[in-house]
Motif scaffolding. Structure first.
Motif, short mmCIF file in Angstrom:
data_model
loop_
_atom_site.label_atom_id
_atom_site.label_comp_id
_atom_site.label_asym_id
_atom_site.label_seq_id
_atom_site.Cartn_x
_atom_site.Cartn_y
_atom_site.Cartn_z
N MET A 181 0.85 -1.20 0.00
CA MET A 181 0.00 0.00 0.00
C MET A 181 0.89 1.26 0.00
N ILE A 182 0.43 2.28 -0.72
CA ILE A 182 1.18 3.53 -0.71
C ILE A 182 0.70 4.34 0.51
N ARG A 183 1.65 4.72 1.36
CA ARG A 183 1.29 5.47 2.57
C ARG A 183 1.94 6.84 2.53
N PHE A 184 1.44 7.74 3.39
CA PHE A 184 1.99 9.10 3.47
C PHE A 184 2.74 9.26 4.79
N ASP A 185 3.97 9.76 4.70
CA ASP A 185 4.75 10.06 5.90
C ASP A 185 4.62 11.57 6.14
N SER A 186 3.85 11.93 7.17
CA SER A 186 3.54 13.35 7.37
C SER A 186 4.71 14.12 7.99
N ASP A 187 5.72 13.42 8.51
CA ASP A 187 6.91 14.13 9.00
C ASP A 187 7.77 14.58 7.83
N LEU A 188 7.94 13.68 6.86
CA LEU A 188 8.81 13.99 5.72
C LEU A 188 8.04 14.56 4.53
N ASN A 189 6.70 14.48 4.58
CA ASN A 189 5.87 14.88 3.44
C ASN A 189 6.18 14.10 2.18
N ILE A 190 6.36 12.79 2.36
CA ILE A 190 6.57 11.93 1.18
C ILE A 190 5.59 10.76 1.22
N PHE A 191 5.33 10.20 0.04
CA PHE A 191 4.61 8.94 -0.05
C PHE A 191 5.65 7.83 -0.12
N TYR A 192 5.29 6.64 0.39
CA TYR A 192 6.22 5.52 0.29
C TYR A 192 5.45 4.21 0.17
N PRO A 193 6.05 3.21 -0.50
CA PRO A 193 5.38 1.91 -0.61
C PRO A 193 5.66 1.07 0.62
N SER A 194 4.61 0.77 1.41
CA SER A 194 4.82 0.00 2.65
C SER A 194 5.24 -1.43 2.33
N LEU A 195 4.96 -1.87 1.11
CA LEU A 195 5.38 -3.19 0.65
C LEU A 195 6.91 -3.32 0.63
N ILE A 196 7.59 -2.23 0.32
CA ILE A 196 9.04 -2.28 0.09
C ILE A 196 9.83 -1.67 1.26
N ALA A 197 9.40 -0.51 1.74
CA ALA A 197 10.19 0.21 2.76
C ALA A 197 10.25 -0.59 4.05
N ASP A 198 11.45 -0.74 4.58
CA ASP A 198 11.63 -1.40 5.89
C ASP A 198 12.91 -0.84 6.51
N LYS A 199 13.44 -1.53 7.53
CA LYS A 199 14.64 -0.99 8.19
C LYS A 199 15.85 -0.99 7.26
N THR A 200 15.89 -1.94 6.35
CA THR A 200 17.06 -2.08 5.47
C THR A 200 16.95 -1.18 4.24
N PHE A 201 15.73 -1.07 3.71
CA PHE A 201 15.56 -0.32 2.46
C PHE A 201 14.69 0.92 2.68
N SER A 202 15.24 2.09 2.38
CA SER A 202 14.45 3.32 2.45
C SER A 202 14.09 3.72 1.03
N CYS A 203 12.83 4.13 0.85
CA CYS A 203 12.44 4.57 -0.48
C CYS A 203 11.20 5.46 -0.37
N GLY A 204 10.93 6.22 -1.43
CA GLY A 204 9.74 7.05 -1.39
C GLY A 204 9.65 7.99 -2.56
N PHE A 205 8.55 8.75 -2.54
CA PHE A 205 8.24 9.71 -3.59
C PHE A 205 7.97 11.04 -2.91
N THR A 206 8.77 12.06 -3.19
CA THR A 206 8.55 13.33 -2.49
C THR A 206 7.34 14.06 -3.09
N THR A 207 6.88 15.07 -2.34
CA THR A 207 5.78 15.92 -2.82
C THR A 207 6.32 17.34 -3.02
N LYS A 208 5.44 18.18 -3.52
CA LYS A 208 5.75 19.59 -3.72
C LYS A 208 6.24 20.25 -2.42
#
Ligand SMILES: [Zn+2]
Length: 246
Positions: free
Chosen positions: A1-28
């Motif tokens: 699922m694509i989730r929103f991180d309100s601290d960083l203001n980015i979306f990220y795939p909860s399927l992939i992001a974990d302690k080892t792998f950081s990933c995401g899509f920034t917003t405006k």
């Protein structure tokens, strides 16, 4: 699922992001990522300090690089000329693409520690760049059943109208998908680029449940996204999309 991180203001795939792998899509809200200082500021705010940031030049090609700093001299920011996708198996190397409507895709094989990212607009999609990335991952030892992918924020078929020439090109290449990805409305044709890339990932053997799919449209959501289609006559910027093994 694509989730929103309100601290960083980015979306990220909860399927992939974990302690080892950081990933995401920034917003405006993270700023215009055409500016290098905004990229550095973003990674600092996310508490990520990659040794190298690797960015394909993004020329709407289907050229894929495998980043290996042992072969090349490494700088903090590496722009890879003439490429639109990059793969690596190295830790602390942030793979980055920047878009405003085009489709960003993140790839990962956690078994083999192979990660990748690609950028495709209509040209890269027409030439099936995501399928070529999967082929390259297979050459590097990945099995399709172990690959996960995430499709990031891009323009959708609510806004992406195309002309008759382009409609014909997509119809010829993707006849089997045309009733799903080409829509006629008010005498105009609209193309669903993210859905087509999703279908191409499935065609490449990626499992449906291994794909996180971003449901919104960059052109509709002016508050959160830059959009070339919406804003190219005024000011527009780029969002940044990344993956890094920590
Ligand atoms: Zn839209």
């Amino acid at each position: 699922m694509i989730r929103f991180d309100s601290d960083l203001n980015i979306f990220y795939p909860s399927l992939i992001a974990d302690k080892t792998f950081s990933c995401g899509f920034t917003t405006k809200l993270c700023g215009d990522m055409r500016r290098t200082e905004n990229i550095s500021a973003f990674f600092s705010s996310a508490n990520l300090f990659p040794k190298t940031m690797v960015l394909p030049e993004q020329i709407h090609s289907v050229n894929i690089a495998v980043f290996d700093p042992f072969k090349e001299q490494t700088y903090p920011i590496e722009i890879l000329e003439d490429t639109d996708a990059v793969l690596t198996s190295l830790a602390h190397v942030a793979l980055i693409v920047r878009t405003a409507d085009c489709v960003p895709v993140i790839f990962i094989d956690k078994e083999k520690n192979i990660l990748g990212i690609s950028h495709q607009g209509w040209r890269g999609t027409l030439k099936k760049l995501v399928c070529l990335v999967i082929e390259k991952m297979k050459e590097l030892g990945s099995k399709p059943e172990n690959i996960q992918a995430s499709i990031g924020p891009s323009i959708n078929d609510c806004c992406y109208s195309i002309d008759e020439d382009r409609r014909y090109q997509f119809l010829s290449e993707f006849n089997g998908y045309s009733n799903r990805v080409l829509l006629s409305r008010r005498g105009q044709t609209f193309l669903n680029l993210p859905l087509l890339n999703y279908l191409l990932l499935i065609e490449s053997g990626i499992r449906r449940e291994a794909i996180d799919y971003f449901p919104f449209c960059t052109c509709c959501d002016e508050e959160r996204f830059f959009s070339y289609r919406r804003d190219h006559k005024k000011n527009y910027g780029n969002m940044l999309h990344f993956i890094v093994r920590n």
